[in-house]
Scaffold this motif. Structure first.
Motif, short mmCIF file in Angstrom:
data_model
loop_
_atom_site.label_atom_id
_atom_site.label_comp_id
_atom_site.label_asym_id
_atom_site.label_seq_id
_atom_site.Cartn_x
_atom_site.Cartn_y
_atom_site.Cartn_z
N ALA A 40 0.83 -1.21 0.00
CA ALA A 40 0.00 0.00 0.00
C ALA A 40 0.86 1.26 0.00
CB ALA A 40 -0.92 0.00 1.22
N ILE A 41 0.39 2.26 -0.74
CA ILE A 41 1.09 3.54 -0.84
C ILE A 41 0.65 4.41 0.33
CG2 ILE A 41 1.39 5.62 -2.24
CD1 ILE A 41 0.59 3.81 -4.68
N LYS A 42 1.61 4.94 1.08
CA LYS A 42 1.29 5.82 2.21
C LYS A 42 0.88 7.18 1.68
CE LYS A 42 4.13 3.62 5.66
NZ LYS A 42 5.12 3.77 6.71
N VAL A 43 -0.27 7.67 2.15
CA VAL A 43 -0.77 8.98 1.75
C VAL A 43 -1.17 9.79 2.97
CG1 VAL A 43 -1.56 8.28 -0.55
CG2 VAL A 43 -3.09 8.01 1.41
N LEU A 77 -9.10 1.36 -0.63
CA LEU A 77 -8.96 0.67 -1.90
C LEU A 77 -9.70 1.50 -2.94
CD1 LEU A 77 -8.52 -1.71 -3.88
CD2 LEU A 77 -10.54 -2.78 -2.88
N LEU A 78 -9.01 1.92 -3.97
CA LEU A 78 -9.64 2.61 -5.09
C LEU A 78 -9.69 1.64 -6.25
CD1 LEU A 78 -9.33 5.17 -3.41
CD2 LEU A 78 -8.66 6.34 -5.49
N LYS A 79 -10.92 1.43 -6.77
CA LYS A 79 -11.13 0.54 -7.91
C LYS A 79 -11.30 1.40 -9.15
CE LYS A 79 -13.23 -3.14 -5.29
NZ LYS A 79 -14.03 -4.34 -5.46
N ALA A 80 -10.61 1.02 -10.20
CA ALA A 80 -10.66 1.77 -11.44
C ALA A 80 -10.73 0.82 -12.62
CB ALA A 80 -9.43 2.67 -11.56
N THR A 81 -11.12 1.37 -13.76
CA THR A 81 -11.11 0.62 -15.01
C THR A 81 -10.19 1.35 -15.96
OG1 THR A 81 -13.41 -0.05 -14.65
CG2 THR A 81 -12.54 -0.31 -16.87
N ASN A 82 -9.21 0.62 -16.50
CA ASN A 82 -8.27 1.26 -17.43
C ASN A 82 -8.87 1.35 -18.83
OD1 ASN A 82 -7.86 -1.26 -18.66
ND2 ASN A 82 -5.93 -1.63 -17.63
N GLU A 83 -8.13 1.93 -19.74
CA GLU A 83 -8.63 2.15 -21.10
C GLU A 83 -8.90 0.86 -21.86
OE1 GLU A 83 -5.58 4.86 -22.47
OE2 GLU A 83 -6.92 6.56 -22.11
N VAL A 88 -8.56 -2.28 -12.28
CA VAL A 88 -7.28 -2.08 -11.62
C VAL A 88 -7.57 -1.59 -10.20
CG1 VAL A 88 -5.07 -0.88 -11.75
CG2 VAL A 88 -6.34 -1.32 -13.84
N ASN A 89 -6.88 -2.19 -9.22
CA ASN A 89 -7.07 -1.81 -7.83
C ASN A 89 -5.80 -1.16 -7.28
OD1 ASN A 89 -9.68 -2.92 -7.69
ND2 ASN A 89 -8.85 -4.94 -7.27
N TYR A 90 -6.00 -0.12 -6.47
CA TYR A 90 -4.88 0.55 -5.81
C TYR A 90 -5.17 0.63 -4.32
CZ TYR A 90 -3.30 1.88 -10.44
OH TYR A 90 -2.86 1.85 -11.74
N TYR A 91 -4.22 0.20 -3.52
CA TYR A 91 -4.35 0.20 -2.07
C TYR A 91 -3.52 1.33 -1.47
CZ TYR A 91 -6.33 -4.44 -2.70
OH TYR A 91 -7.12 -5.50 -3.08
N PHE A 92 -4.11 2.02 -0.48
CA PHE A 92 -3.45 3.15 0.15
C PHE A 92 -3.45 2.99 1.66
CE2 PHE A 92 -4.93 4.64 -3.92
CZ PHE A 92 -3.83 5.30 -4.42
N ASP A 93 -2.32 3.26 2.26
CA ASP A 93 -2.16 3.23 3.71
C ASP A 93 -2.60 4.61 4.22
OD1 ASP A 93 -1.17 3.51 6.32
OD2 ASP A 93 0.65 2.39 5.90
N ILE A 94 -3.71 4.64 4.97
CA ILE A 94 -4.28 5.90 5.43
C ILE A 94 -4.12 6.10 6.94
CG2 ILE A 94 -5.92 6.03 3.52
CD1 ILE A 94 -8.07 4.99 5.51
N ASN A 95 -3.24 5.34 7.55
CA ASN A 95 -3.08 5.38 9.00
C ASN A 95 -2.56 6.72 9.52
OD1 ASN A 95 -3.86 2.60 10.00
ND2 ASN A 95 -2.52 2.15 8.27
N SER A 96 -1.92 7.51 8.68
CA SER A 96 -1.40 8.79 9.13
C SER A 96 -2.50 9.80 9.44
CB SER A 96 -0.44 9.38 8.10
OG SER A 96 -1.13 9.76 6.93
#
Length: 101
Positions: A40-43, A77-83, A88-96
């Motif tokens: 997961a990407i820290k944001v 978790l952000l769910k997206a549809t590519n072209e 495509v799923n992207y996970y983000f670390d939101i603990n901050s």
């Protein structure tokens, strides 16, 4: 004697190159690319999540967002549809910032 010196040098160089390549592959596995909770990407904000998805997946249509918990950690978790029409799923670390309002 020269032969033993050459063998010694080759052995030392081999150990050095093997250890360097092992370190490189370990570093590759720790890349935070958002492909899973483990990666997961820290944001620092939800808006940052959307900016990152737009950058990583140009032309993607974002379809939804979900809050996930694993233990006492929280992720978006952000769910997206590519072209190509692939999900495509992207996970983000939101603990901050999660729960700190």
């Amino acid at each position: 004697m020269k032969f033993l010196k050459k063998i010694f040098t080759i052995t030392i160089l081999s150990i050095f190159f093997i250890s360097c390549s092992a370190t490189k592959s370990a570093d590759t596995n720790s890349i935070k690319d958002g492909s899973s909770i483990k990666n997961a990407i820290k944001v620092k904000s939800v808006s940052e999540e959307y900016q990152i998805v737009r950058k990583l997946c140009p032309g993607c249509q974002i379809n939804g967002q979900a809050l996930l918990s694993e233990g006492n950690k929280h992720y978006d978790l952000l769910k997206a549809t590519n072209e190509k029409g692939e999900e495509v799923n992207y996970y983000f670390d939101i603990n901050s910032f999660f729960g700190k309002w």
